[in-house]
Scaffold this motif. Structure first.
Motif, PDB file in Angstrom:
ATOM      1  N   UNK A   8      11.513 -14.578  18.811  1.00 11.66           N
ATOM      2  CA  UNK A   8      11.459 -14.570  20.270  1.00 11.66           C
ATOM      3  C   UNK A   8      10.641 -15.747  20.800  1.00 11.66           C
ATOM      4  N   UNK A   9       9.528 -16.040  20.123  1.00  9.05           N
ATOM      5  CA  UNK A   9       8.693 -17.163  20.556  1.00  9.05           C
ATOM      6  C   UNK A   9       9.433 -18.486  20.397  1.00  9.05           C
ATOM      7  N   UNK A  10      10.168 -18.599  19.303  1.00 11.36           N
ATOM      8  CA  UNK A  10      10.934 -19.832  19.076  1.00 11.36           C
ATOM      9  C   UNK A  10      12.023 -19.986  20.128  1.00 11.36           C
ATOM     10  N   UNK A  11      12.723 -18.880  20.471  1.00 13.19           N
ATOM     11  CA  UNK A  11      13.750 -18.937  21.515  1.00 13.19           C
ATOM     12  C   UNK A  11      13.126 -19.298  22.865  1.00 13.19           C
ATOM     13  N   UNK A  12      11.923 -18.785  23.113  1.00 13.40           N
ATOM     14  CA  UNK A  12      11.234 -19.109  24.359  1.00 13.40           C
ATOM     15  C   UNK A  12      10.956 -20.604  24.441  1.00 13.40           C
ATOM     16  N   UNK A  13      10.428 -21.174  23.357  1.00 12.65           N
ATOM     17  CA  UNK A  13      10.194 -22.621  23.302  1.00 12.65           C
ATOM     18  C   UNK A  13      11.500 -23.386  23.510  1.00 12.65           C
ATOM     19  N   UNK A 196      19.857 -30.525  23.701  1.00  6.08           N
ATOM     20  CA  UNK A 196      19.856 -29.145  23.187  1.00  6.08           C
ATOM     21  C   UNK A 196      19.502 -29.143  21.709  1.00  6.08           C
ATOM     22  N   UNK A 197      20.114 -30.086  20.964  1.00  6.07           N
ATOM     23  CA  UNK A 197      19.774 -30.209  19.542  1.00  6.07           C
ATOM     24  C   UNK A 197      18.323 -30.612  19.343  1.00  6.07           C
ATOM     25  N   UNK A 202      12.534 -29.359  18.309  1.00  4.03           N
ATOM     26  CA  UNK A 202      11.174 -29.322  18.837  1.00  4.03           C
ATOM     27  C   UNK A 202      10.612 -27.907  18.785  1.00  4.03           C
ATOM     28  N   UNK A 203      11.446 -26.916  19.142  1.00  5.75           N
ATOM     29  CA  UNK A 203      10.977 -25.526  19.102  1.00  5.75           C
ATOM     30  C   UNK A 203      10.606 -25.123  17.676  1.00  5.75           C
ATOM     31  N   UNK A 204      11.375 -25.621  16.720  1.00  5.38           N
ATOM     32  CA  UNK A 204      11.058 -25.350  15.315  1.00  5.38           C
ATOM     33  C   UNK A 204       9.746 -26.014  14.920  1.00  5.38           C
TER      34      UNK A 204
END
Length: 439
Positions: A8-13, A196-197, A202-204
């Motif tokens: 969830x945190x990764x999706x938020x980022x 998007x990619x 970056x979220x990772x």
């Protein structure tokens, strides 16, 4: 960290980054279009305003209307009148003469071009200002004609001309703008898809330090629990043993009491170390800096260790050369050097050497603690400043310790804007180096 929470945190980022990129692209596109539209019509509008100020050009157009001679402007003396004051060709520019009733007077002079302007009407409310007009071509209803217009009141009442309107066709500019807008939108969409990619990557990357910190926190809690469990168990057993023999005197039970007290001291030391690290992590470890004379400070600090080394038949060499005042937290730096010297004494055997060196080098206070005891492997060097990390040999009952000393030393030196490093001392031994900036 829980896998669901991590996801969830990764999706938020990810969504935050995607939205940020989208906002940046939209804002950039809006600003670019506004600037381009402003600059694209600037020269055209300027030319219309200059034509309205050109009395000779206006006089010539009225003469053409009165003489019904559309070729009047091509006479040698007035050849230059087909060009504006800026020297640009006026083939895309028309001058319309209006009567008071809003009728076009110079229809014959306009010739075939009048068919494009049949639907043109006079707007008396918009005088001396640039207007944008869109007209339907009477010859081709599907074709839209775009103009910029500038209208002034005429001072030629005797000729019947009440208003003069200057028109510049802007279809070419409008078409170029549309092409540019389409190109810009396509580029924004393409780069947003690429973003998007990038946002996913970056979220990772953003999650990595969080996950590392979480793992370190878990390890810290597990290790702290393990270290606290041992002394608590010993204290509990000692107290339970006392309850089994209530008729014994304190002297008879002195051994379990002494053992419980010893473990209490060890636990107190451990909790103090843990508190120091926790304060450092939360930036609550305040430094009370004051001017200190390094030579006097090092001499006083080294004296008890020299005596201990002498008692254990070890060589302790002091090379005390630093003689410039330093702004440091004396208590904290003293704590660091005690940790390093204590370790040096633990890991050297009789007849072996310990050197404490202090000097000023390149605007830095350089302190080195050397000993020719066992060397430290490269793998251990990479982890030696981590909390609760201990080499196998340091887990022995002889040396004791919890693996927190070097972690605390590292934190204190880092807060002083300095560096604490370790390297081999050839041919055998270890060197811990402290580098503190003088400024």
């Amino acid at each position: 960290m829980n896998t669901e929470i991590s996801r969830k945190q990764r999706l938020k980022f990810f969504f935050i980054n995607v939205a940020a990129f989208a906002g940046i692209f939209l804002l950039l596109g809006f600003i670019t279009l506004q600037l381009l539209q402003s600059s694209a019509y600037r020269q055209t509008d300027y030319s219309l305003e200059q034509m309205a100020k050109n009395d000779r050009l206006i006089e010539m157009e009225i003469n053409r209307y009165q003489q019904d001679n559309p070729f009047l402007s091509q006479m040698p003396d007035d050849q230059r009148m087909i060009k504006g004051p800026d020297g640009n060709n006026r083939f895309n520019t028309q001058i319309i003469l209006w009567s008071k009733d809003g009728e076009i007077l110079n229809k014959e002079v306009l010739g075939g071009r009048f068919t494009e302007l049949e639907n043109l009407t006079l707007d008396k409310k918009q005088l001396n200002a640039i207007q944008s007009l869109n007209l339907e071509n009477s010859a081709d209803s599907a074709q839209k004609l775009a103009f910029h217009s500038y209208t002034i009141r005429a001072d030629h009442e005797d000729s019947g001309v009440a208003y003069i309107q200057f028109l510049a066709n802007t279809n070419q500019i409008a078409d170029s703008m549309k092409n540019f807008e389409m190109t810009l939108i396509l580029c924004m969409v393409v780069f947003w898809l690429i973003s998007i990619g990038i946002s996913f990557y970056i979220s990772k990357m953003n999650m990595r330090p969080i996950m590392n910190a979480w793992r370190k926190q878990q390890e810290f809690v597990e290790n702290a629990s393990h270290e606290l469990r041992t002394p608590l168990t010993i204290i509990q057993n000692s107290l339970q043993q006392l309850f089994t023999r209530p008729d014994h005197t304190i002297l008879e039970e002195s051994e379990p009491i002494a053992q419980a007290l010893n473990e209490t001291r060890r636990m107190n030391s451990l909790t103090e170390d843990l508190l120091t690290l926790a304060r450092s992590d939360s930036n609550q470890l305040l430094l009370h800096k004051e001017a200190v004379e390094p030579k006097i400070f090092i001499k006083q600090l080294a004296q008890p260790f020299q005596e201990i080394a002498e008692m254990n038949d070890k060589q302790f060499v002091l090379e005390n050369y630093a003689d410039q005042p330093m702004m440091i937290d004396e208590k904290r730096i003293h704590q660091v050097l005690v940790i390093l010297l204590d370790n040096a004494l633990k890991y050297t055997e009789a007849k072996e050497k310990i050197i404490l060196q202090s000097e000023i080098s390149n605007d830095n206070w350089l302190i080195e603690v050397k000993n020719n005891g066992p060397s430290i492997s490269d793998e251990d060097k990479r982890h030696i400043f981590e909390r609760f990390y201990r080499e196998d040999r340091s887990r022995s009952k002889e040396t004791g310790g919890y693996g927190l000393g070097l972690a605390i030393a590292k934190q204190i030196i880092t807060q002083h804007k300095g560096k604490l490093t370790v390297r081999d001392w050839e041919p055998r031994g270890v060197v811990f180096q402290i580098r503190l900036p003088m400024k």
